[in-house]
Scaffold this motif. Sequence first.
Motif, PDB file in Angstrom:
ATOM      1  N   ARG A 220      34.138  64.459  -0.703  1.00  0.00           N
ATOM      2  CA  ARG A 220      33.427  65.873  -0.822  1.00  0.00           C
ATOM      3  C   ARG A 220      34.285  66.974  -1.270  1.00  0.00           C
ATOM      4  O   ARG A 220      35.695  67.025  -0.964  1.00  0.00           O
ATOM      5  CB  ARG A 220      32.889  66.449   0.520  1.00  0.00           C
ATOM      6  N   LEU A 221      33.970  67.565  -2.420  1.00  0.00           N
ATOM      7  CA  LEU A 221      34.756  68.573  -3.031  1.00  0.00           C
ATOM      8  C   LEU A 221      34.061  69.948  -3.509  1.00  0.00           C
ATOM      9  O   LEU A 221      32.862  69.809  -3.922  1.00  0.00           O
ATOM     10  CB  LEU A 221      35.386  67.954  -4.365  1.00  0.00           C
ATOM     11  N   PRO A 222      34.535  71.144  -3.170  1.00  0.00           N
ATOM     12  CA  PRO A 222      33.999  72.223  -3.650  1.00  0.00           C
ATOM     13  C   PRO A 222      33.696  72.195  -4.927  1.00  0.00           C
ATOM     14  O   PRO A 222      34.380  71.623  -5.830  1.00  0.00           O
ATOM     15  CB  PRO A 222      35.075  73.289  -3.396  1.00  0.00           C
ATOM     16  N   PHE A 223      32.633  72.887  -5.541  1.00  0.00           N
ATOM     17  CA  PHE A 223      32.081  72.893  -6.950  1.00  0.00           C
ATOM     18  C   PHE A 223      31.394  74.152  -7.358  1.00  0.00           C
ATOM     19  O   PHE A 223      31.021  75.149  -6.506  1.00  0.00           O
ATOM     20  CB  PHE A 223      31.131  71.685  -7.112  1.00  0.00           C
ATOM     21  N   GLU A 251      18.946  73.406   3.563  1.00  0.00           N
ATOM     22  CA  GLU A 251      20.204  72.917   4.250  1.00  0.00           C
ATOM     23  C   GLU A 251      21.384  73.388   3.359  1.00  0.00           C
ATOM     24  O   GLU A 251      21.358  73.546   1.977  1.00  0.00           O
ATOM     25  CB  GLU A 251      19.909  71.304   4.051  1.00  0.00           C
ATOM     26  N   ALA A 252      22.361  73.913   4.123  1.00  0.00           N
ATOM     27  CA  ALA A 252      23.704  74.268   3.474  1.00  0.00           C
ATOM     28  C   ALA A 252      24.280  73.237   2.330  1.00  0.00           C
ATOM     29  O   ALA A 252      24.346  72.071   2.535  1.00  0.00           O
ATOM     30  CB  ALA A 252      24.676  74.679   4.263  1.00  0.00           C
ATOM     31  N   VAL A 253      24.628  73.842   1.125  1.00  0.00           N
ATOM     32  CA  VAL A 253      25.369  73.148   0.036  1.00  0.00           C
ATOM     33  C   VAL A 253      26.774  73.596  -0.075  1.00  0.00           C
ATOM     34  O   VAL A 253      26.936  74.788  -0.715  1.00  0.00           O
ATOM     35  CB  VAL A 253      24.477  73.252  -1.180  1.00  0.00           C
ATOM     36  N   ASN A 254      27.761  72.881   0.426  1.00  0.00           N
ATOM     37  CA  ASN A 254      29.204  73.477   0.239  1.00  0.00           C
ATOM     38  C   ASN A 254      29.796  72.634  -0.742  1.00  0.00           C
ATOM     39  O   ASN A 254      30.925  73.025  -1.282  1.00  0.00           O
ATOM     40  CB  ASN A 254      29.867  73.377   1.608  1.00  0.00           C
ATOM     41  N   TYR A 255      29.448  71.345  -0.807  1.00  0.00           N
ATOM     42  CA  TYR A 255      30.189  70.513  -1.586  1.00  0.00           C
ATOM     43  C   TYR A 255      29.118  69.851  -2.676  1.00  0.00           C
ATOM     44  O   TYR A 255      27.922  69.885  -2.469  1.00  0.00           O
ATOM     45  CB  TYR A 255      30.761  69.371  -0.712  1.00  0.00           C
ATOM     46  N   PHE A 256      29.736  69.259  -3.790  1.00  0.00           N
ATOM     47  CA  PHE A 256      28.958  68.649  -4.619  1.00  0.00           C
ATOM     48  C   PHE A 256      28.092  67.587  -4.161  1.00  0.00           C
ATOM     49  O   PHE A 256      26.940  67.290  -4.550  1.00  0.00           O
ATOM     50  CB  PHE A 256      29.658  67.934  -5.944  1.00  0.00           C
ATOM     51  N   GLU A 302      38.303  71.385  -7.194  1.00  0.00           N
ATOM     52  CA  GLU A 302      39.570  70.746  -6.500  1.00  0.00           C
ATOM     53  C   GLU A 302      39.687  69.341  -6.970  1.00  0.00           C
ATOM     54  O   GLU A 302      38.572  68.579  -7.185  1.00  0.00           O
ATOM     55  CB  GLU A 302      39.731  70.811  -5.045  1.00  0.00           C
ATOM     56  N   ARG A 303      40.745  68.645  -6.801  1.00  0.00           N
ATOM     57  CA  ARG A 303      40.933  67.243  -7.118  1.00  0.00           C
ATOM     58  C   ARG A 303      41.381  66.534  -6.001  1.00  0.00           C
ATOM     59  O   ARG A 303      41.758  66.951  -5.002  1.00  0.00           O
ATOM     60  CB  ARG A 303      42.315  67.121  -8.262  1.00  0.00           C
ATOM     61  N   ILE A 304      40.959  65.214  -5.912  1.00  0.00           N
ATOM     62  CA  ILE A 304      41.412  64.213  -4.829  1.00  0.00           C
ATOM     63  C   ILE A 304      43.051  64.211  -4.901  1.00  0.00           C
ATOM     64  O   ILE A 304      43.522  63.901  -6.244  1.00  0.00           O
ATOM     65  CB  ILE A 304      40.867  63.085  -5.005  1.00  0.00           C
TER      66      ILE A 304
END
Length: 440
Positions: A220-223, A251-256, A302-304
């Motif tokens: 999961r990463l912010p986008f 439903e909430a969308v916080n990550y891609f 953000e990157r892993i």
Amino acid sequence: MTVILIKAAQLFLSLSILIVLHELGHFIPAKLFKTRVEKFYLFFDIKFSLFKKKIGETVYGIGWLPLGGYVKIAGMIDESMDKEQMAQPPQPWEFRTKPAWQRLIIMLGGVIVNFILGFLIYMMILFVWGTDYSNKDDITYGFGVSETMEKYGFQQGDKIVSVDGKPFNEVTDINSYLLFRDINTIQVERESGEIEDLSVPEDIGTQLFEAGDLPAMSPRLPFKLDSVASDSPADKAGLLPTDKIVSLNGEAVNYFTDLKYGLKRNGNNTLNLGVERNNKIVNLEIKPTEDATIGIVSLETERIVTNHKDYSFGEAIFQGTSLGYWTIKDYLAQFKYIFTKKGASQVGGFAAIGNMFPPSWDWKAFWAITAFLSIMLGVLNLLPIPALDGGHVMFLLYEMISGRKPGDKFLEYAQLIGFILLIALVLFANGNDIYKAIFN
């Protein structure tokens, strides 16, 4: 165009290396057993050659058709279908007069070289470049999980601790494990910090593949939105590239992954997309396409996090051998998916192989892909299909076990049937590439 040329150049160089070394695997034992090799060719020379030169009893050349290569061994029924030579009395330098065990070694030489080469390249990569990996704590926001994984108790935000009781240090490999390995339990850490052991069924890979639920787990990463395709469902609904997506069907969308898996669950049903625009929430009704897409391009902000590990020469030998072993095992496991209607539609030809290479020249990536292709060619060449090395090996083993050699006419017909089958497979695979290029 530059990207296509770079990928094509990498593909051409990789296949040239693999073909020459594979054919050397046949050539060297043939010469050791005093068997005459009449031709050694990179690519096929139907009607004419780009280059050829005779040295001793062998013509070395480069053909114009880049679909493989070959060595023409005297007294052998192969793709050359040289019936005139086979009609002559057997000669001591011919393949057909050699003991069966020598003929077996000659035929296995190519695939043995493929496997050895793959292992050696993996060792070299680890020794020269080391490896990068991500452990549990490097996936800051945990994993997003697909609908199939949710059925077995996995939750959005889970972090992977161990698989079958063993610490799992390269957590981004989890999808390969689910598809190709026999695993029973995955231990996860919840967002709350709670540790839980979850069981997965034996056929989890098949379930994921048939449902099109891949990847099953993604970090999961912010986008943020990058662009909206013209005339796409999102564009027609009024979505702007400056909008911030905050919800999907309530439903909430916080990550891609929230968006990706949410769209997959929704299918092509009309959905409600909540976006933040000018500090206000705007709700858009969007009718996705048949393949459940809405026409947006997103950028992960953000990157892993990755860690690096270097290897001594001895460690590289051990780890490279392990990597080669698991590459073979995982590739063999793919066949249970290929021999299905869905799997057959995904088989690719030269374009698919070319797209494996990066868009800019990267020697580490080049050698990693070449190692995989070498092992792949080794496995495919061992298939018991006439016209492949495995077909010749099959008939030789029959001869060694039964004491009876198959007749030349039978071998000629088998070779012809096998060659037709291979051409059909090549056309089918490359036809899939063309179809995907036109319709996807």
